[in-house]
Design an enzyme around this catalytic site. Structure first.
Site, PDB file in Angstrom:
ATOM      1  CD  GLU A   1      -2.159  -2.166   1.012  1.00 14.68           C
ATOM      2  OE1 GLU A   1      -1.074  -2.671   1.328  1.00 14.68           O
ATOM      3  OE2 GLU A   1      -3.163  -2.819   0.727  1.00 14.68           O
TER       4      GLU A   1
ATOM      5  CG  HIS B   1     -10.654  -6.356   7.805  1.00  7.80           C
ATOM      6  ND1 HIS B   1      -9.918  -6.990   8.759  1.00  7.80           N
ATOM      7  CD2 HIS B   1      -9.987  -6.532   6.634  1.00  7.80           C
ATOM      8  CE1 HIS B   1      -8.850  -7.543   8.197  1.00  7.80           C
ATOM      9  NE2 HIS B   1      -8.865  -7.278   6.922  1.00  7.80           N
TER      10      HIS B   1
END
Lengths: 327, 401
Positions: free
Chosen positions: A57, A126
């Protein structure tokens, strides 16, 4: 048209319209997208325009930002915004601040998009909502679509915007179908960034929301109308720059304000709205203190009953309306 | 022969506005002084340069380099300008006219000048915060650099960026977050490849940054996608106060790219830097993918102006580098010993450079600060004007892109 298809259509149209637009992220190409948002695009546009990245990322976000600085118009997908935390320095320090630090010399036309906030049973790591985090930073634009029209129009507007835009989608909305107006079906349909939409006119109370919670507000309104309460539902559409004027105009009319969001309460979107209302003309029109409905102030648990009770539900909105209106 | 030359020069220099040009006479005499020696100078010379250590390469850059007189004078002037500019910044910082962070580049001049000599203005470059030298070689004037350091409206970023945030055409700063510029550089290289214009991106970082995870993520993607990116580690032996031995399990920075071919270069020798960069640029332009260059160099100042630079290294070490490896002295000796120039000619350049720096400093200390209205500007590009909030709800600034 589902939100997913609307996003897919928007991506397709913008890729076709401008050679400089490209998409990068994990699984966006050959897998057709982790949530199938980019289905069919790699087949149509190939390796140059649709790029599968390794699980890096910080690296690929920096690459997207650098590409934008050098004149391309990248769309950088985060599989979920939880993973953007690894790359948040590139989003804020490299993308958000560079135009300012360079006194206008270096624009950064990049779009960061992906699902934000809670899903269903995905657990604490999440499920976080990043609206407040990104909404805090000058230099960024932050949008949060609810409907298919929102999704299509905001994504197209974001790609065409010359500034870094964070687009907070919602995984649970991807499969939800909406009517698309004639206008929304055009290839040049844009939803302006920075403008809220009144989804439902009302006179007794203003419900301000963004993303999935907008749907819950409309459901609550449908129940309340049977008891003679007319709710005005404001869909923010954009977190930053926030359309405070629309909220104020509504509060001046209804005299009551309730904000509804999925994110945590402290320092959140609702907190900001309340603070801004206090500072403006609408304060004097409030007949009761403004109220915030938010996610519960805990990391998201897994068990269904616990998870359900960690997000504002329709019954919570109805309760809050009655409390505010003293009925 | 010389008299004719003199006469011709006088005519040319006097030109139409001769009467109004007070400097014309001294200019003529200066040119005459030079022309007296001109016939004594050679036009070029060949030098042996240190062989580079190679990683995953069969052949490296050449071990000799040709330096023309013109190039030599240009490199000398450029390096000297950067040297004096940095020393002036030191002075201004101690006078508290420059604030905040100030990371000086003196000692490392051969790197930025050597790199620039090997690439085109249409190539791209990005570095970290020790960026004043690069701001200059990439086209920003000394005036604009110093005025940016002093936070004035005539600064290259209108005073809004400061030392670490200077930008120019194809120069993307000036980046404050250690290592963040490396993925950015690979992104710029991706754009180079995407646009297909045969351009490359030089992506610089230091020995300290070399241990950042995002750099390894970038190596991977650059190699995978064959991005035209030269990763350049400016190894000046210390990451702030931490020597390379204390920071890295492997100090062979040119090998840290693993599958990426690398070369280790004498960063104090401008010809070495230039030849190595030409070699690496050729590799990238030919589509073979990225390359890694480690430039072994040295900074005379501490990490920044807040660091005296002697708690983690000895004065003797600094002095030794100055006397044996100073990049400007190295070039000067080469040129003088090989008749490419003379001590006098180079001294004249020194005088001119000093003057330029003084004038720039004068500007940088007298130019006004940016107007308060500037505070709100440059939040968004191509946006209709809007309002930006100040410290309270009653203080608003207008924002234009």
């Amino acid at each position: 048209m589902t939100v997913r298809d609307a996003l897919n259509q928007a991506l397709d149209e913008e890729l076709e319209r401008d050679e400089k637009v490209f998409l990068l992220g994990e699984e966006v190409a050959q897998y057709d997208g982790a949530y199938k948002i980019s289905r069919g695009l790699w087949k149509k546009y190939g390796d140059k325009r649709i790029i599968d990245t390794p699980i890096s990322e910080m690296g690929f976000t920096g690459i997207a930002v650098g590409a934008a600085m050098a004149g391309l118009r990248p769309i950088c997908e985060f599989m979920t915004f939880n993973f953007s935390m690894q790359a948040i320095d590139q989003v804020i320090n490299s993308a958000g601040k560079t135009l300012y630090m360079s006194a206008g010399m270096v624009p950064v036309p990049v779009v960061f998009r992906g699902p934000n906030g809670a899903s269903a049973g995905v657990g604490a790591q999440h499920s976080q909502c990043f609206a407040a985090w990104y909404g805090h930073c000058p230099g960024l634009k932050v949008v949060s679509p609810w409907s298919s029209e929102d999704a299509k129009g905001l994504l197209k507007a974001s790609v065409r915007d010359d500034n870094p835009v964070v687009m907070l989608e919602n995984e649970l909305m991807y499969g939800v179908p909406f009517e698309m107006s004639e206008e929304a079906q055009s290839k040049d349909f844009l939803v302006p960034i920075g403008k809220a939409k009144i989804e439902r006119q009302g006179t007794h109370v203003t419900l301000v929301s963004h993303s999935r919670s907008v749907g819950h507000c409309l459901e609550a309104a449908a129940v309340l109308v049977k008891e003679g309460v007319e709710c005005e539902v404001v869909n923010l559409r954009t977190i930053r720059p926030m359309d405070v004027e629309s909220i104020e105009a509504s509060v001046v009319k209804t005299n009551h304000l309730i904000t509804v969001e999925g994110g945590w309460p402290q320092f959140g979107v609702g907190a900001e709205i309340c603070a801004r209302i206090m500072e403006g003309p609408a304060f004097n029109y409030l007949d009761a203190p403004a109220v915030r409905l938010t996610g519960a102030d805990v990391p998201m648990p897994y068990a269904k009953v616990l998870e359900e009770n960690c997000l504002p539900q329709v019954k919570d909105i109805i309760f809050a309306v009655k409390k505010t209106l003293n009925i | 022969m010389r008299k004719m030359l003199l006469a011709a020069l006088s005519r040319v220099l006097q030109g139409p506005a001769a009467a109004a040009r007070p400097g014309a006479v001294s200019e003529v005499s200066r040119v005459v002084v030079a022309s007296r020696n001109y016939a004594d100078f050679t036009s070029e010379a060949t030098f042996d340069i240190k062989k580079c250590d190679l990683h995953r390469l069969e052949e490296g850059p050449p071990v000799t380099a040709v330096l023309t007189r013109e190039e030599g004078l240009h490199y000398y002037r450029t390096m000297q300008t950067i040297r004096r500019m940095e020393l002036k910044s030191d002075q201004l910082y101690k006078q508290k006219i420059i604030r905040g962070f100030c990371h000086l580049y003196d000692g490392q001049e051969a790197c930025c000048v050597g790199l620039e000599a090997a690439i085109k203005p249409t190539d791209h470059l990005i570095t970290a915060y020790r960026a004043h030298g690069y701001a200059y070689t990439r086209g920003t004037s000394v005036r604009e650099i110093l005025a940016e350091l002093t936070g004035r409206k005539g600064g290259c970023a209108k005073g809004k960026g400061g030392s670490m945030h200077m930008y120019a055409q194809n120069f993307y700063g000036g980046n404050g977050i250690v290592g963040a510029q490396v993925p950015l550089g690979a992104g710029i290289a991706l754009a180079c490849k995407y646009f297909g214009k045969d351009e490359i991106c030089l992506t610089l970082y230091g020995d300290g940054a070399a241990n950042q995870g995002q750099i390894f993520e970038t190596y991977n993607m650059a190699a995978l996608w064959k991005l035209p990116c030269i990763f350049i580690c400016e190894n000046n032996r210390y990451g702030m106060g931490t020597s390379v031995e204390r920071a890295a399990a492997s100090t062979d920075y040119y090998k840290r790219g693993d599958y990426i071919p690398g070369i280790r270069v004498d960063g104090m020798d401008i010809l070495c830097v230039r030849e190595a960069t030409k070699f690496a640029a050729e590799h990238c332009r030919s589509g073979k993918g990225p390359m890694l260059m480690e430039l072994q160099t040295y900074r005379y100042h501490g990490h920044s102006m807040s660091d005296p630079g002697i708690s983690y290294r000895t004065r003797e070490e600094i002095q030794e580098v100055r006397s044996k490896s100073d990049p400007i002295t190295l070039l000067k000796d080469r040129m003088v010993n090989n008749s490419l120039s003379s001590v006098e000619e180079l001294k004249e350049i020194d005088v001119e450079v000093r003057k330029e720096i003084e004038e720039a400093a004068q500007f940088a200390t007298t130019d006004p600060e940016p107007p308060l209205e500037e505070l709100g500007n440059h939040i968004y590009k191509n946006e209709p004007p809007f309002e930006v909030r100040g410290p309270s709800q009653w203080i608003k600034y207008k924002s234009v892109g």
